[in-house]
Design an enzyme around this catalytic site. Structure first.
Site, short mmCIF file in Angstrom:
data_model
loop_
_atom_site.label_atom_id
_atom_site.label_comp_id
_atom_site.label_asym_id
_atom_site.label_seq_id
_atom_site.Cartn_x
_atom_site.Cartn_y
_atom_site.Cartn_z
N ASP A 135 -6.07 7.98 -5.42
CA ASP A 135 -6.30 7.42 -4.07
C ASP A 135 -7.75 6.98 -3.88
O ASP A 135 -8.67 7.57 -4.45
CB ASP A 135 -5.91 8.48 -3.03
CG ASP A 135 -5.75 7.87 -1.65
OD1 ASP A 135 -5.52 6.65 -1.54
OD2 ASP A 135 -5.86 8.62 -0.65
N ASN B 285 4.10 3.07 0.52
CA ASN B 285 3.18 1.95 0.26
C ASN B 285 3.98 0.65 0.17
O ASN B 285 3.64 -0.36 0.78
CB ASN B 285 2.43 2.11 -1.08
CG ASN B 285 1.50 3.29 -1.19
OD1 ASN B 285 1.32 3.84 -2.28
ND2 ASN B 285 0.91 3.72 -0.08
C1 IPE Z 1 -0.81 8.13 -1.88
O1 IPE Z 1 -1.87 7.50 -1.28
C2 IPE Z 1 -0.09 7.18 -2.80
C3 IPE Z 1 -0.80 6.78 -4.02
C4 IPE Z 1 -2.01 7.17 -4.37
C5 IPE Z 1 -0.08 5.89 -4.87
P1 IPE Z 1 -1.76 6.82 0.18
O2 IPE Z 1 -3.06 6.15 0.41
O3 IPE Z 1 -0.55 6.00 0.26
O4 IPE Z 1 -1.59 8.09 1.12
P2 IPE Z 1 -1.77 8.22 2.70
O5 IPE Z 1 -1.12 7.04 3.34
O6 IPE Z 1 -3.24 8.25 2.94
O7 IPE Z 1 -1.11 9.53 3.02
C1 IPE Z 2 -4.51 4.29 -3.80
O1 IPE Z 2 -5.53 3.70 -3.12
C2 IPE Z 2 -3.59 3.32 -4.47
C3 IPE Z 2 -2.33 3.10 -3.76
C4 IPE Z 2 -1.93 3.75 -2.70
C5 IPE Z 2 -1.44 2.08 -4.28
P1 IPE Z 2 -5.38 3.16 -1.63
O2 IPE Z 2 -4.93 1.75 -1.71
O3 IPE Z 2 -4.52 4.04 -0.80
O4 IPE Z 2 -6.88 3.23 -1.16
P2 IPE Z 2 -7.44 3.77 0.22
O5 IPE Z 2 -6.88 5.14 0.42
O6 IPE Z 2 -6.97 2.82 1.27
O7 IPE Z 2 -8.92 3.77 0.04
MG MG Z 3 -4.95 5.75 0.26
#
Ligand code: IPE
Ligand code: IPE
Ligand code: MG
Length: 240
Positions: A25, A73
Site C-alpha cells: 500500500d 479497488n
Molecule cells: C489494500 O489497500 C489493497 C491493496 C494494497 C492491493 P487499499 O488502499 O485498497 O486499502 P484501504 O482502502 O485504504 O483500506
Molecule cells: C496500493 O496503493 C496499491 C493498490 C491498492 C492497487 P494505493 O493505490 O492504495 O496507494 P494509496 O494508499 O492511495 O497511497
Molecule cells: Mg491504499
C-alpha cells in the site's frame, strides 16, 4: 488444542518466517508527493514488487503472497487507474512466463478471475500448471477479496452436496487451498488494517505495519521485519 493451530504454522521463537504476505500500500500517496498521477506510483510499485520477491527468494523465504488489487479497488477506482494496474499485471505475467523455465518459483493467482479476458485467464492457468512442482511459491492476489473468497468457498461446498463443514473443508475450498497460512502479514503505507486480505488465513498471522510507502520499501526493511518476527512468541491461544 492442536486442531486450532493454523495449517503449516510451525515456527517457534528464533526461526525465520516460512510465509510472508505483503499488503503493498501507498503507491498513490508516493506519486502524489511527487506531483505525479497515481498511475506513476503503481509503475514504481511494480518494480519494487519484482525486487522484493526476488530478494525474499534469495534469503530463503519459501512462500510470498502479495496483495496487488482488491475486489473493492476494482469496483471503486477510476477505470484509468485499474487499466494501469491490469496492464502492469499482464507485463508481470509475460515476464513470469519467460522466466518460468529457469526459475524455481511456483506462481499462483488468488482472486476472482472473471474480470480477465479468456486468453489471459488461460495464460494464468498455464503458468500455474507449468510451475506447480516448484518448491518456492508466489501467490499474487489480484481482484482478491477475503469475503468474496469465503463466499465462493461456501458455495463450492454447498454445490458439492455438503450440509455440514469442517475447518479442513473450508480451507480446501479457498483460493489458497494447500498453502500454509502466512506467518507474518506486512502492510506498508501507514494504515493499520487488513482491508479484506486473507481473512481466514490471517487467524494467527503476526502483523507488521510500517509507514514506508510501498515504492520506497527496501530489502533492508525486509531484514528488519524478519529480525522483529524472530523475536516474537506465538502461542496460538496456549498458556506460556
Ligand atoms: C489494500 O489497500 C489493497 C491493496 C494494497 C492491493 P487499499 O488502499 O485498497 O486499502 P484501504 O482502502 O485504504 O483500506
Ligand atoms: C496500493 O496503493 C496499491 C493498490 C491498492 C492497487 P494505493 O493505490 O492504495 O496507494 P494509496 O494508499 O492511495 O497511497
Ligand atoms: Mg491504499
Amino acid at each position: 488444542m492442536e486442531q486450532n493451530k493454523p495449517n503449516g504454522a510451525e515456527c517457534s521463537v528464533g526461526s525465520a518466517p516460512r510465509h510472508i504476505a505483503f499488503i503493498m500500500d501507498g503507491n498513490g500517496r508516493w506519486a502524489k508527493k511527487r506531483g505525479m498521477p497515481r498511475e506513476y506510483g503503481h509503475v514504481q510499485g511494480a518494480k519494487v514488487f519484482r525486487r522484493i520477491i526476488e530478494y525474499c527468494g534469495d534469503i530463503g523465504i519459501e512462500i510470498v503472497t502479495v496483495y496487488a488489487l482488491s475486489t473493492e479497488n476494482y469496483a471503486k477506482r477510476p477505470k484509468k487507474e485499474i487499466d494501469t494496474i491490469l496492464t502492469l499485471f499482464e507485463e508481470y505475467l509475460t515476464d513470469a512466463e519467460r522466466d518460468a523455465p529457469s526459475r524455481d518459483l511456483r506462481v499462483c493467482f488468488i482472486g476472482d478471475r472473471s474480470i480477465f479476458a479468456p486468453d489471459i485467464r488461460e495464460r494464468m492457468a498455464a503458468l500455474e500448471r507449468a510451475t506447480m512442482s516448484r518448491k518456492k511459491r508466489l501467490n499474487v492476489a489480484i481482484n482478491y477479496g477475503g469475503r468474496t473468497e469465503l463466499v465462493a468457498a461456501f458455495n463450492k461446498l454447498i454445490a458439492s452436496g455438503k450440509t455440514n463443514v469442517t475447518e479442513a473443508d473450508i480451507e480446501a475450498a479457498l483460493y489458497t487451498a494447500g498453502c500454509p497460512d502466512p506467518d507474518i502479514i506486512v502492510r506498508t503505507g501507514a494504515e493499520m488494517r487488513l482491508s479484506n486480505f486473507l481473512l481466514w488465513q490471517s487467524a494467527y498471522s503476526e502483523l507488521y505495519f510500517t509507514d514506508t510507502l510501498w515504492p520506497d520499501f527496501t530489502e533492508s526493511e525486509v531484514d528488519k521485519i524478519i529480525a522483529d518476527f524472530k523475536g516474537r512468541k506465538r502461542r496460538y491461544g496456549a498458556a506460556e
